[in-house]
Design a protein around this motif. Structure first.
Motif, PDB file in Angstrom:
ATOM      1  N   GLU A 146      -5.039   4.685  -4.163  1.00 52.71           N
ATOM      2  CA  GLU A 146      -6.483   4.868  -4.304  1.00 52.71           C
ATOM      3  C   GLU A 146      -6.751   6.076  -5.196  1.00 52.71           C
ATOM      4  O   GLU A 146      -6.179   7.149  -4.983  1.00 52.71           O
ATOM      5  N   GLU A 196       0.836  -1.199   0.000  1.00 50.56           N
ATOM      6  CA  GLU A 196       0.000   0.000   0.000  1.00 50.56           C
ATOM      7  C   GLU A 196       0.871   1.249   0.000  1.00 50.56           C
ATOM      8  O   GLU A 196       1.865   1.312   0.729  1.00 50.56           O
ATOM      9  N   SER A 197       0.481   2.240  -0.780  1.00 46.96           N
ATOM     10  CA  SER A 197       1.221   3.501  -0.803  1.00 46.96           C
ATOM     11  C   SER A 197       0.683   4.484   0.237  1.00 46.96           C
ATOM     12  O   SER A 197       1.352   5.452   0.556  1.00 46.96           O
ATOM     13  N   HIS A 198      -0.544   4.238   0.723  1.00 44.38           N
ATOM     14  CA  HIS A 198      -1.229   5.162   1.633  1.00 44.38           C
ATOM     15  C   HIS A 198      -1.434   6.515   0.962  1.00 44.38           C
ATOM     16  O   HIS A 198      -1.444   7.549   1.621  1.00 44.38           O
ATOM     17  N   MET A 199      -1.574   6.459  -0.372  1.00 44.93           N
ATOM     18  CA  MET A 199      -1.801   7.670  -1.152  1.00 44.93           C
ATOM     19  C   MET A 199      -3.189   7.609  -1.773  1.00 44.93           C
ATOM     20  O   MET A 199      -3.698   6.532  -2.092  1.00 44.93           O
ATOM     21  N   PHE A 236      -2.908  13.051  -1.923  1.00 41.14           N
ATOM     22  CA  PHE A 236      -2.748  12.982  -0.475  1.00 41.14           C
ATOM     23  C   PHE A 236      -1.878  11.780  -0.119  1.00 41.14           C
ATOM     24  O   PHE A 236      -1.930  10.751  -0.794  1.00 41.14           O
ATOM     25  N   HIS A 237      -1.109  11.922   0.941  1.00 40.45           N
ATOM     26  CA  HIS A 237      -0.357  10.798   1.514  1.00 40.45           C
ATOM     27  C   HIS A 237      -0.638  10.766   3.012  1.00 40.45           C
ATOM     28  O   HIS A 237      -0.427  11.768   3.702  1.00 40.45           O
ATOM     29  N   GLU A 238      -1.153   9.638   3.457  1.00 40.78           N
ATOM     30  CA  GLU A 238      -1.527   9.454   4.863  1.00 40.78           C
ATOM     31  C   GLU A 238      -2.364  10.612   5.366  1.00 40.78           C
ATOM     32  O   GLU A 238      -2.180  11.107   6.485  1.00 40.78           O
ATOM     33  N   GLY A 239      -3.301  11.074   4.540  1.00 38.01           N
ATOM     34  CA  GLY A 239      -4.239  12.127   4.913  1.00 38.01           C
ATOM     35  C   GLY A 239      -3.760  13.543   4.698  1.00 38.01           C
ATOM     36  O   GLY A 239      -4.554  14.479   4.724  1.00 38.01           O
ATOM     37  N   GLY A 240      -2.471  13.744   4.491  1.00 38.09           N
ATOM     38  CA  GLY A 240      -1.943  15.088   4.266  1.00 38.09           C
ATOM     39  C   GLY A 240      -1.774  15.366   2.778  1.00 38.09           C
ATOM     40  O   GLY A 240      -1.335  14.501   2.020  1.00 38.09           O
TER      41      GLY A 240
END
Length: 184
Positions: free
Chosen positions: A90, A39-42, A51-55
């Motif tokens: 995502e 997962e990239s968390h992007m 966004f990355h990890e919500g930021g």
């Protein structure tokens, strides 16, 4: 070396645009065989914000760099690919946003939110989606990824279509010999 975006589309010929497209060097991700995936968390939001990890990723150079590594598989999943890993990303609607459009000779040319130029045609088709009340137009950008036309770009394309008799041809436009319907 500082980044220089391509010039405004309206001032370029099709040959100049084609040369700019040819000059763009993308990483050869098709030749890479990463051994790890995850997962990239992007997230790429529907408005094209990354966004990355919500930021929010605010550095445009980083967004352009990540976008150059983006692909979409047959199942519709988007991936960031490096030589060593393949990371899921995502995408809420489309990977890119088309922010400008111009008719040049027999082609429709689009600028994406990453400053890439795409010439619509058989290799880069337009696709009508959405509903009759809320149409959405998408342009195949590359590697399975699409760009959704933003409202002003959709309006530019509608003006081009009207000037070319869209009411008579059922809201179609042509680019490089291919016909595209503008309504779902």
């Amino acid at each position: 070396m500082p980044y220089e975006p391509p010039p405004h589309l309206a001032g370029l010929t099709l040959a100049q645009i084609a040369a700019l497209v040819d000059e763009r060097k993308l990483p050869p991700i098709e030749t890479w065989t990463p051994q790890q995936s995850g997962e990239s968390h992007m997230v790429i939001a529907a408005d094209g914000t990354w966004f990355h990890e919500g930021g929010e990723i605010r550095r445009e150079a980083m967004v352009r760099a990540f976008a150059s590594l983006l692909t979409r598989d047959e199942d519709g999943q988007h991936w960031l690919v490096t030589p060593f890993e393949k990371l899921r990303i995502e995408v809420e609607d489309a990977a890119f946003i088309a922010t400008d459009c111009v008719r040049t000779d027999d082609a429709l040319v689009f600028r994406l939110n990453t400053d890439e130029l795409v010439i619509a045609g058989p290799d880069h088709p337009l696709r009508a989606g959405g509903t009759a009340d809320a149409p959405a137009l998408y342009l195949h950008a590359r590697r399975g990824c699409e760009a959704r036309l933003n409202r002003s770009t959709w309006a530019q394309l509608a003006e081009i279509a009207l000037a070319e008799g869209a009411e008579d041809n059922g809201w179609h436009v042509a680019s490089q010999g291919a016909q595209f319907r503008l309504l779902p």
